[in-house]
Design a protein around this motif. Structure first.
Motif, PDB file in Angstrom:
ATOM      1  N   ASN A   1       0.968  -0.838   0.116  1.00 52.90           N
ATOM      2  CA  ASN A   1      -0.084   0.357  -0.140  1.00 52.90           C
ATOM      3  C   ASN A   1       1.169   1.082  -0.248  1.00 52.90           C
ATOM      4  O   ASN A   1       0.932   2.348  -0.729  1.00 52.90           O
ATOM      5  CB  ASN A   1      -0.688  -0.158   1.180  1.00 52.90           C
ATOM      6  CG  ASN A   1      -1.967   0.710   0.791  1.00 52.90           C
ATOM      7  OD1 ASN A   1      -1.920   1.570   1.234  1.00 52.90           O
ATOM      8  ND2 ASN A   1      -2.843   0.077   1.032  1.00 52.90           N
TER       9      ASN A   1
ATOM     10  N   TYR B   1       2.979   1.860  -3.432  1.00 55.65           N
ATOM     11  CA  TYR B   1       1.985   2.162  -4.606  1.00 55.65           C
ATOM     12  C   TYR B   1       2.135   3.590  -4.423  1.00 55.65           C
ATOM     13  O   TYR B   1       2.356   4.693  -5.696  1.00 55.65           O
ATOM     14  CB  TYR B   1       0.840   0.888  -4.800  1.00 55.65           C
ATOM     15  CG  TYR B   1      -0.075   0.282  -5.389  1.00 55.65           C
ATOM     16  CD1 TYR B   1       0.331   0.076  -6.707  1.00 55.65           C
ATOM     17  CD2 TYR B   1       0.919  -0.565  -4.717  1.00 55.65           C
ATOM     18  CE1 TYR B   1       0.813  -0.815  -7.206  1.00 55.65           C
ATOM     19  CE2 TYR B   1       0.523  -1.886  -5.525  1.00 55.65           C
ATOM     20  CZ  TYR B   1       0.754  -2.323  -6.501  1.00 55.65           C
ATOM     21  OH  TYR B   1       0.781  -3.546  -7.583  1.00 55.65           O
ATOM     22  N   GLN B   2       1.501   3.769  -2.810  1.00 58.94           N
ATOM     23  CA  GLN B   2       1.135   5.229  -2.898  1.00 58.94           C
ATOM     24  C   GLN B   2       2.773   6.576  -3.480  1.00 58.94           C
ATOM     25  O   GLN B   2       2.359   7.424  -4.281  1.00 58.94           O
ATOM     26  CB  GLN B   2       1.438   5.809  -1.454  1.00 58.94           C
ATOM     27  CG  GLN B   2      -0.125   5.324  -0.788  1.00 58.94           C
ATOM     28  CD  GLN B   2      -1.695   6.042  -1.124  1.00 58.94           C
ATOM     29  OE1 GLN B   2      -1.518   7.507  -1.613  1.00 58.94           O
ATOM     30  NE2 GLN B   2      -2.101   5.289  -1.688  1.00 58.94           N
TER      31      GLN B   2
ATOM     32  N   THR C   1       2.861   6.595  -7.564  1.00 56.86           N
ATOM     33  CA  THR C   1       1.464   7.255  -7.611  1.00 56.86           C
ATOM     34  C   THR C   1       2.077   8.884  -7.612  1.00 56.86           C
ATOM     35  O   THR C   1       1.401   8.974  -8.538  1.00 56.86           O
ATOM     36  CB  THR C   1       0.187   6.866  -6.979  1.00 56.86           C
ATOM     37  OG1 THR C   1       0.167   5.523  -7.211  1.00 56.86           O
ATOM     38  CG2 THR C   1      -0.847   7.977  -7.444  1.00 56.86           C
TER      39      THR C   1
ATOM     40  N   HIS D   1       9.904   5.595  -5.604  1.00 57.65           N
ATOM     41  CA  HIS D   1       9.769   3.912  -4.005  1.00 57.65           C
ATOM     42  C   HIS D   1      10.817   4.281  -3.032  1.00 57.65           C
ATOM     43  O   HIS D   1      10.163   4.324  -2.198  1.00 57.65           O
ATOM     44  CB  HIS D   1       9.180   2.636  -4.500  1.00 57.65           C
ATOM     45  CG  HIS D   1      10.946   2.152  -4.806  1.00 57.65           C
ATOM     46  ND1 HIS D   1      11.282   1.871  -6.504  1.00 57.65           N
ATOM     47  CD2 HIS D   1      11.296   1.032  -4.513  1.00 57.65           C
ATOM     48  CE1 HIS D   1      12.364   1.218  -6.291  1.00 57.65           C
ATOM     49  NE2 HIS D   1      12.479   0.535  -5.629  1.00 57.65           N
TER      50      HIS D   1
ATOM     51  N   ARG E   1      -4.392  -1.200 -15.140  1.00 58.54           N
ATOM     52  CA  ARG E   1      -2.703  -0.714 -14.934  1.00 58.54           C
ATOM     53  C   ARG E   1      -1.913  -0.067 -16.588  1.00 58.54           C
ATOM     54  O   ARG E   1      -1.351   0.504 -17.104  1.00 58.54           O
ATOM     55  CB  ARG E   1      -1.577  -0.814 -14.285  1.00 58.54           C
ATOM     56  CG  ARG E   1      -2.429  -1.249 -12.419  1.00 58.54           C
ATOM     57  CD  ARG E   1      -0.793  -1.485 -12.367  1.00 58.54           C
ATOM     58  NE  ARG E   1      -0.590  -3.146 -11.825  1.00 58.54           N
ATOM     59  CZ  ARG E   1      -1.169  -3.971 -11.382  1.00 58.54           C
ATOM     60  NH1 ARG E   1      -2.353  -3.329 -10.843  1.00 58.54           N
ATOM     61  NH2 ARG E   1      -1.250  -4.983 -11.472  1.00 58.54           N
TER      62      ARG E   1
ATOM     63  N   ALA F   1       0.469   3.141 -11.989  1.00 57.50           N
ATOM     64  CA  ALA F   1       2.007   2.701 -11.534  1.00 57.50           C
ATOM     65  C   ALA F   1       1.707   0.885 -11.108  1.00 57.50           C
ATOM     66  O   ALA F   1       0.773   0.577 -10.166  1.00 57.50           O
ATOM     67  CB  ALA F   1       1.642   3.285 -10.100  1.00 57.50           C
ATOM     68  N   ARG F   2       2.797   0.299 -10.829  1.00 51.72           N
ATOM     69  CA  ARG F   2       3.012  -1.155 -10.694  1.00 51.72           C
ATOM     70  C   ARG F   2       3.711  -1.263  -9.363  1.00 51.72           C
ATOM     71  O   ARG F   2       5.656  -0.490  -9.674  1.00 51.72           O
ATOM     72  CB  ARG F   2       2.542  -2.098 -11.956  1.00 51.72           C
ATOM     73  CG  ARG F   2       3.964  -1.752 -12.565  1.00 51.72           C
ATOM     74  CD  ARG F   2       4.228  -2.729 -14.729  1.00 51.72           C
ATOM     75  NE  ARG F   2       3.232  -2.534 -15.258  1.00 51.72           N
ATOM     76  CZ  ARG F   2       2.212  -2.897 -14.970  1.00 51.72           C
ATOM     77  NH1 ARG F   2       1.786  -4.065 -14.870  1.00 51.72           N
ATOM     78  NH2 ARG F   2       1.569  -2.439 -16.407  1.00 51.72           N
ATOM     79  N   ILE F   3       3.896  -2.253  -8.816  1.00 56.46           N
ATOM     80  CA  ILE F   3       4.960  -2.814  -8.240  1.00 56.46           C
ATOM     81  C   ILE F   3       5.532  -4.112  -9.099  1.00 56.46           C
ATOM     82  O   ILE F   3       4.927  -4.903  -9.021  1.00 56.46           O
ATOM     83  CB  ILE F   3       4.856  -3.229  -6.795  1.00 56.46           C
ATOM     84  CG1 ILE F   3       4.244  -1.946  -6.468  1.00 56.46           C
ATOM     85  CG2 ILE F   3       5.736  -4.526  -5.520  1.00 56.46           C
ATOM     86  CD1 ILE F   3       3.902  -1.914  -5.010  1.00 56.46           C
TER      87      ILE F   3
END
Length: 333
Positions: free
Chosen positions: A31, A34-35, A38, A58, A99, A126-128
């Motif tokens: 979480n 992603y913030q 983003t 990140h 996405r 956005a992706r992890i």
């Protein structure tokens, strides 16, 4: 995305001063990442990158936000998601489609020169990936901040740690942590501060929601709160069309949960979703030990490998007493 319970939780959201959030707090790692991915972007939506094209948004968010946490006396522990449950397969697939589509619209907006639209679409793309996870875990190790990997949902693990009293709260943007039983949920922890929103500047403050206050105020038990979520829709089921949180509250309050499901979704069995929220897979194998920040290791990673400003990183580390001849972080707790 979580479950849309905002309408019935509005009265139980309490703004808190970030400086008062001391002690151990379990942070939903995905979480938070992603913030960061983003929000931390260039005006055209391009994420921060190093000279080799590796995303660093990140790492910037993780490093500087944790410096603030540690400086204020908070001890974060990050909980990463494990394998998603089968119940979540449809949601995961839909999110991937969203996405991917946003990524294509971002490229198209860049070609048109529409910076505002490009930024909006980029945020949704956005992706992890494995590289982001690995670099995040490495940075946390260097900062002396513990982390663990949940058997399944990170929010469930964070909630369990809070229920055990090992941390004072679970931190996430989503309300799911309450469904998993977290006694206290802290939102906006990783995004607090001034933010640009729809062309204007807004101040985002951390807020706390106490599960006991919610259940007492709404005259519910936790299982009934889960039933409300099932009617609204969760990451594990689509919900009943046209039923929002307030309507679901009335349905459950009248004892008509099963009746409405039989009428509106006769083929849906709510038990697997209910069981997952009430008894999620969690691990007891975690260690909450905060160590010294490795000054040279952090500078080597962020500055030498990812081209961060050495001056900014050193200045940040000095805020928590880490300099040449550094002090242990224990001095701050």
């Amino acid at each position: 995305m979580g479950v849309a319970l905002r309408d019935i939780l509005e009265d139980y959201r309490q703004d808190v001063d970030p400086g008062t959030l001391r002690g151990a707090i379990a942070v939903d790692a995905f979480n938070a990442l992603y913030q960061f991915l983003t929000i931390i972007r260039q005006p055209d939506g391009t994420p921060l990158m190093d000279g080799e094209g590796r995303i660093t948004s990140h790492l910037s968010g993780l490093f500087f936000r944790n410096i603030n946490f540690l400086e204020s006396g908070m001890r974060p522990v990050y909980v990463f998601d494990g394998a998603p449950p089968d119940l979540k397969a449809e949601t995961v697939a839909k999110r991937r489609e969203v996405r991917d589509a946003a990524g294509e619209r971002w490229k198209e907006a860049l070609v048109r020169g529409d910076t505002e639209e490009a930024y909006r679409q980029a945020r949704q793309s956005a992706r992890i990936d494995d590289a982001i996870i690995a670099s995040s875990e490495r940075l946390l190790d260097l900062m002396g901040i513990p982390w663990c990997v949940a058997p399944s949902e990170g929010e469930a693990q964070a909630a369990y740690m809070a229920m055990q009293g090992d941390v004072s709260a679970a931190a996430s943007q989503d309300y799911d942590a309450l469904l998993f039983g977290a006694p206290s949920l802290v939102r906006n922890l990783t995004v607090s501060g001034k933010r640009r929103f729809r062309g204007r500047t807004v101040v985002v403050r951390p807020e706390r929601i106490e599960l006991a206050a919610v259940l007492n105020g709404l005259s519910l038990d936790r299982e009934q709160l889960v039933e409300i979520a099932i009617l609204v829709g969760t990451d594990f089921n689509p919900g009943i069309r046209g039923v929002g949180a307030k309507t679901a509250l009335k349905i459950v309050g009248k004892g008509e949960f099963e009746k409405v499901l039989e009428e509106k979704a006769p083929e849906f069995d709510p038990e697997p979703v209910r069981s997952f929220f009430l008894n999620p897979p969690v691990s007891t194998d975690y260690r909450l030990e905060w160590g010294e920040a490795d000054r040279e290791g952090i500078i080597g990673m962020l500055c030498d490998e990812y081209a961060f400003s050495t001056g900014r990183v050193e200045a940040a580390l000095e805020k928590i007493g880490v300099r040449s001849g550094q002090r242990t972080l224990d001095a701050w707790f």
